[in-house]
Scaffold this active site. Structure first.
Site, PDB file in Angstrom:
ATOM      1  N   GLU A 110      36.335  41.884  34.033  1.00  0.00           N
ATOM      2  CA  GLU A 110      34.985  41.579  34.882  1.00  0.00           C
ATOM      3  C   GLU A 110      34.883  42.527  35.891  1.00  0.00           C
ATOM      4  O   GLU A 110      35.877  43.442  35.854  1.00  0.00           O
ATOM      5  CB  GLU A 110      35.373  40.393  35.520  1.00  0.00           C
ATOM      6  CG  GLU A 110      33.919  40.181  36.361  1.00  0.00           C
ATOM      7  CD  GLU A 110      33.004  39.324  35.573  1.00  0.00           C
ATOM      8  OE1 GLU A 110      32.395  40.571  35.141  1.00  0.00           O
ATOM      9  OE2 GLU A 110      32.570  37.581  36.186  1.00  0.00           O
ATOM     10  N   ASP A 114      33.235  37.723  43.199  1.00  0.00           N
ATOM     11  CA  ASP A 114      33.111  37.217  43.801  1.00  0.00           C
ATOM     12  C   ASP A 114      33.415  35.971  44.427  1.00  0.00           C
ATOM     13  O   ASP A 114      34.402  35.536  45.116  1.00  0.00           O
ATOM     14  CB  ASP A 114      31.673  37.014  43.987  1.00  0.00           C
ATOM     15  CG  ASP A 114      29.926  37.130  45.101  1.00  0.00           C
ATOM     16  OD1 ASP A 114      31.193  37.012  46.451  1.00  0.00           O
ATOM     17  OD2 ASP A 114      29.304  36.702  45.271  1.00  0.00           O
ATOM     18  N   ASP A 170      24.918  45.014  38.592  1.00  0.00           N
ATOM     19  CA  ASP A 170      22.949  44.981  38.280  1.00  0.00           C
ATOM     20  C   ASP A 170      22.033  44.211  39.235  1.00  0.00           C
ATOM     21  O   ASP A 170      23.284  43.126  40.748  1.00  0.00           O
ATOM     22  CB  ASP A 170      22.234  44.263  37.083  1.00  0.00           C
ATOM     23  CG  ASP A 170      22.068  42.456  37.481  1.00  0.00           C
ATOM     24  OD1 ASP A 170      23.236  42.369  38.164  1.00  0.00           O
ATOM     25  OD2 ASP A 170      21.387  42.499  37.323  1.00  0.00           O
ATOM     26  N   ARG A 176      22.243  48.872  36.811  1.00  0.00           N
ATOM     27  CA  ARG A 176      23.099  49.091  35.975  1.00  0.00           C
ATOM     28  C   ARG A 176      23.587  50.335  35.562  1.00  0.00           C
ATOM     29  O   ARG A 176      25.282  51.190  35.433  1.00  0.00           O
ATOM     30  CB  ARG A 176      23.263  48.257  34.872  1.00  0.00           C
ATOM     31  CG  ARG A 176      23.029  47.076  35.066  1.00  0.00           C
ATOM     32  CD  ARG A 176      23.446  46.214  33.570  1.00  0.00           C
ATOM     33  NE  ARG A 176      23.251  44.854  33.878  1.00  0.00           N
ATOM     34  CZ  ARG A 176      23.758  43.285  34.365  1.00  0.00           C
ATOM     35  NH1 ARG A 176      24.954  43.702  34.619  1.00  0.00           N
ATOM     36  NH2 ARG A 176      23.055  42.168  34.328  1.00  0.00           N
TER      37      ARG A 176
END
Ligand code: IMP
Length: 189
Positions: A110, A114, A170, A176
């Site tokens: 990943e 968060d 992003d 990105r």
């Protein structure tokens, strides 16, 4: 002649100002350490890396090239952010893996953890298919923001609870392609 990597000192994305936070050298050094660790931990296990799209594509490409043991790759696509800076609170599975993972050693890759919502979902989802093991490897972790239960086995950098951009991450689908990691510049809000 090809252009060099896109790595300005500051950048404006969707009208907000970002400044450099983790540079290329720091990223490269950390990924090389993680690669060495994965080589040791998964020697003779032929793991399958499962990248979580879209954000993990650059980190996954780099980390795999620092691993020298036999391994495979596949992808899963989730959506929980929409175009906002805060999570919608719901995980939608947009693409499932093609590989059969029963009895395999899975490494979920990943870009950032968060709240932990997406990874919590992913781990449960993988376990339904009876893999031999499921490990979690995330480039970034916002520890203070994590509310869901997730065991993170490999982490690139622990970061504060601020919005970051670049190196696959992003803001409303842009940014990105930045080759370093940027953080929102509060002074210019
Ligand atoms: P979580 O489910 O709340 O842990 O969020 C995980 C996903 O949210 C990541 O895969 C990213 O796509 C996105 N995300 C979380 N924080 C950021 C950020 O600071 N910048 C860009 N995307 C983020």
């Amino acid at each position: 002649m090809s252009a060099s990597f896109y790595q300005p000192d500051t950048v404006t994305c969707n009208g907000e100002q970002f400044k450099i936070f983790i540079n290329r050298q720091q990223i490269d050094e950390r990924i090389s350490q993680l690669g060495e660790q994965l080589d040791k931990d998964f020697a003779d296990k032929k793991p399958i890396f499962i990248g979580i799209l879209n954000g993990a594509f650059i980190f996954l490409a780099d980390i795999m090239r620092h691993v020298s043991i036999p391994c495979e790759v596949d992808f899963m696509k989730l959506s929980s952010y929409g175009d906002e800076k805060v999570s919608s609170g719901q995980v939608t599975e947009l693409k499932h893996i093609d590989a059969k993972i029963e009895g395999r050693h899975v490494i979920l890759v990943e870009d950032i953890i968060d709240t932990g919502l997406s990874m919590n979902y992913m781990v449960k989802r993988m376990k339904e298919e009876n893999p031999a093991s499921v490990s979690v490897c995330s480039l970034l972790h916002k520890k203070e923001a994590t509310k869901f239960d997730v065991q993170i086995d490999y982490v690139g950098f622990e970061i504060p609870n601020a919005f970051v951009l670049g190196y696959g991450l992003d803001y409303a689908q842009e940014g990105r392609n930045l080759s370093q990691i940027y953080v929102i510049d509060k002074e210019n809000d």
